[in-house]
Design an enzyme around this catalytic site. Structure first.
Site, short mmCIF file in Angstrom:
data_model
loop_
_atom_site.label_atom_id
_atom_site.label_comp_id
_atom_site.label_asym_id
_atom_site.label_seq_id
_atom_site.Cartn_x
_atom_site.Cartn_y
_atom_site.Cartn_z
N HIS A 148 17.41 36.04 -94.13
CA HIS A 148 16.21 36.61 -93.48
C HIS A 148 15.89 37.99 -94.05
O HIS A 148 14.73 38.41 -94.05
CB HIS A 148 16.45 36.76 -91.96
CG HIS A 148 17.03 35.55 -91.33
ND1 HIS A 148 16.37 34.35 -91.28
CD2 HIS A 148 18.24 35.33 -90.74
CE1 HIS A 148 17.13 33.46 -90.66
NE2 HIS A 148 18.27 34.02 -90.32
N HIS A 161 18.90 47.14 -92.52
CA HIS A 161 18.21 46.09 -93.27
C HIS A 161 16.73 46.44 -93.33
O HIS A 161 16.28 47.39 -92.70
CB HIS A 161 18.40 44.73 -92.58
CG HIS A 161 17.82 44.70 -91.22
ND1 HIS A 161 18.52 45.12 -90.08
CD2 HIS A 161 16.59 44.37 -90.78
CE1 HIS A 161 17.74 45.03 -89.03
NE2 HIS A 161 16.56 44.59 -89.42
N HIS A 203 12.40 44.99 -93.73
CA HIS A 203 11.35 43.97 -93.61
C HIS A 203 10.24 44.40 -94.56
O HIS A 203 9.96 45.61 -94.68
CB HIS A 203 10.81 43.91 -92.17
CG HIS A 203 11.86 43.64 -91.14
ND1 HIS A 203 12.11 42.38 -90.63
CD2 HIS A 203 12.75 44.48 -90.52
CE1 HIS A 203 13.10 42.45 -89.73
NE2 HIS A 203 13.51 43.70 -89.66
N GLU A 218 6.94 46.01 -89.41
CA GLU A 218 6.89 45.25 -88.14
C GLU A 218 6.10 46.05 -87.11
O GLU A 218 5.08 45.58 -86.60
CB GLU A 218 8.32 44.97 -87.66
CG GLU A 218 9.11 44.12 -88.67
CD GLU A 218 10.14 43.24 -88.04
OE1 GLU A 218 11.09 43.77 -87.41
OE2 GLU A 218 9.99 42.01 -88.13
N HIS A 252 15.32 49.23 -90.73
CA HIS A 252 15.92 49.25 -89.39
C HIS A 252 17.40 49.61 -89.50
O HIS A 252 18.16 48.92 -90.19
CB HIS A 252 15.77 47.88 -88.73
CG HIS A 252 14.35 47.58 -88.34
ND1 HIS A 252 13.88 46.30 -88.13
CD2 HIS A 252 13.30 48.41 -88.13
CE1 HIS A 252 12.61 46.35 -87.80
NE2 HIS A 252 12.23 47.63 -87.79
N THR A 268 13.75 41.90 -83.28
CA THR A 268 12.47 41.36 -83.77
C THR A 268 12.65 40.01 -84.48
O THR A 268 11.71 39.46 -85.03
CB THR A 268 11.80 42.33 -84.78
OG1 THR A 268 12.64 42.41 -85.95
CG2 THR A 268 11.57 43.70 -84.18
N1 LIG Z 1 24.48 35.05 -80.28
C1 LIG Z 1 23.97 36.02 -81.09
N2 LIG Z 1 23.27 35.82 -82.24
N3 LIG Z 1 22.88 36.95 -82.84
C2 LIG Z 1 23.28 38.04 -82.20
S1 LIG Z 1 22.98 39.59 -82.66
C3 LIG Z 1 22.75 39.47 -84.44
C4 LIG Z 1 21.90 40.65 -84.83
O1 LIG Z 1 22.41 41.73 -84.97
N4 LIG Z 1 20.60 40.42 -84.88
C5 LIG Z 1 19.58 41.35 -85.10
C6 LIG Z 1 18.29 40.85 -85.12
C7 LIG Z 1 17.20 41.70 -85.31
C8 LIG Z 1 17.42 43.06 -85.49
S2 LIG Z 1 16.03 44.10 -85.67
N5 LIG Z 1 15.08 43.47 -86.77
O2 LIG Z 1 16.54 45.39 -86.11
O3 LIG Z 1 15.34 44.08 -84.41
C9 LIG Z 1 18.71 43.58 -85.48
C10 LIG Z 1 19.80 42.72 -85.29
S3 LIG Z 1 24.13 37.70 -80.80
ZN LIG Z 2 14.83 44.52 -88.41
#
Ligand SMILES: Nc1nnc(SCC(=O)Nc2ccc(S(N)(=O)=O)cc2)s1
Ligand SMILES: [Zn+2]
Length: 258
Positions: free
Chosen positions: A61, A91, A93, A103, A116, A196
């Site tokens: 992603h 990371h 976007h 975003e 982010h 997000t």
């Molecule tokens: N069961 C679970 N699956 N995934 C997780 S947390 C994995 C994770 O850190 N996801 C994540 C997704 C989006 C963002 S973001 N783009 O910064 O809002 C940051 C972090 S708990």
């Molecule tokens: Zn992000």
């Protein structure tokens, strides 16, 4: 599985992740004139001097740089936060050539990309995954990237991208301090939102910096050499436009630091 295409993209995520239609979803369009200046909002502090980057990875992603979060060596504190939040990963976007890619948007205008920096509340929660599902579990610093001259330090990231071209690849990435990716001002907007991307947990205190950093089209173009697909997959899909569009603000207000 979810993605950013026509069939599996943001408009379809609600089928498997009903919280996509929740009351504190991210990103949002930030309207500066409607943000509430809050004198109780102090400055944020980024204690990254002891941070230890571990690896850079392509998770299908985005491209993610992960940090050692086994102690409180690198944290964000202050501002809207009641505790220090531990640095976990950062990371990006981004869009397609010449298109928007951030975003969050500001008064309806997007930037070319958005960084982010993800932190978690290790004071209240035992693991990152517990924190990621809790309403005060995460604090994500959002930094806009606008196009202009080369960024003097971004090459440290773009030089490593060829090693993580395909989904599921990861390589060592030691000694990188994200402090070099910060703008000069730490003035920010803050609001309560969500991840997000799926699982879209409503667990994020967003801190979006007002001042963008500047990167060149050439540097940003390097991100588009990444692929959404794994090396063994027939279908080659260039990693770009990996951003969710702004979501409904609902009953929220955005606060502004002084
Ligand atoms: N069961 C679970 N699956 N995934 C997780 S947390 C994995 C994770 O850190 N996801 C994540 C997704 C989006 C963002 S973001 N783009 O910064 O809002 C940051 C972090 S708990
Ligand atoms: Zn992000």
């Amino acid at each position: 599985h979810w993605g950013y295409g026509k069939e599996d993209g943001p408009s379809a995520w609600h089928r498997q992740y009903p919280v996509a239609k929740g009351n504190r979803q991210s990103p949002i369009d930030i309207i500066p004139n409607e943000a509430r200046r809050d004198s109780t909002l102090g400055p944020i502090f980024l204690k990254y001097d002891q941070c230890r980057s571990l690896n850079i990875a392509n998770n299908g992603h985005s491209v993610v740089v992960e940090f050692d979060d086994s102690d409180d060596r690198s944290v964000v504190l202050g501002g809207p936060l009641d505790n220090p939040y531990r640095l976990k990963q950062f990371h990006f976007h981004w869009g397609g050539k010449g298109c928007e890619g951030s975003e969050h948007t500001v008064a309806g205008v997007g930037y070319a990309s958005e960084l982010h920096v993800v932190h978690w509340n290790a004071v209240k929660y035992k693991t990152y995954n517990d924190a990621a599902a809790a309403p005060d579990g995460l604090a994500v610093l959002g930094i806009f990237l606008e196009l202009g001259d080369d960024h003097r330090w971004l090459h440290m990231i773009t030089d490593a991208l060829y090693t993580v071209k395909f989904k599921g690849s990861a390589t060592d990435f030691k000694g990188f301090n994200p402090k070099c990716l910060l703008p000069s001002s730490l003035h920010y907007w803050t609001y309560l939102g969500s991840l997000t991307t799926p699982p879209l947990h409503e667990s994020v205190t967003w801190i979006v910096l007002k001042e963008p950093i500047v990167v060149s089209e050439k540097q940003l173009g390097m991100f588009r050499m990444l692929q959404f697909n794994g090396e063994e997959e027939d279908q080659r899909m260039r990693m770009e436009n990996n951003f969710r569009p702004p979501q409904n603000l609902k009953e929220r207000i955005v606060r502004s630091s002084n």
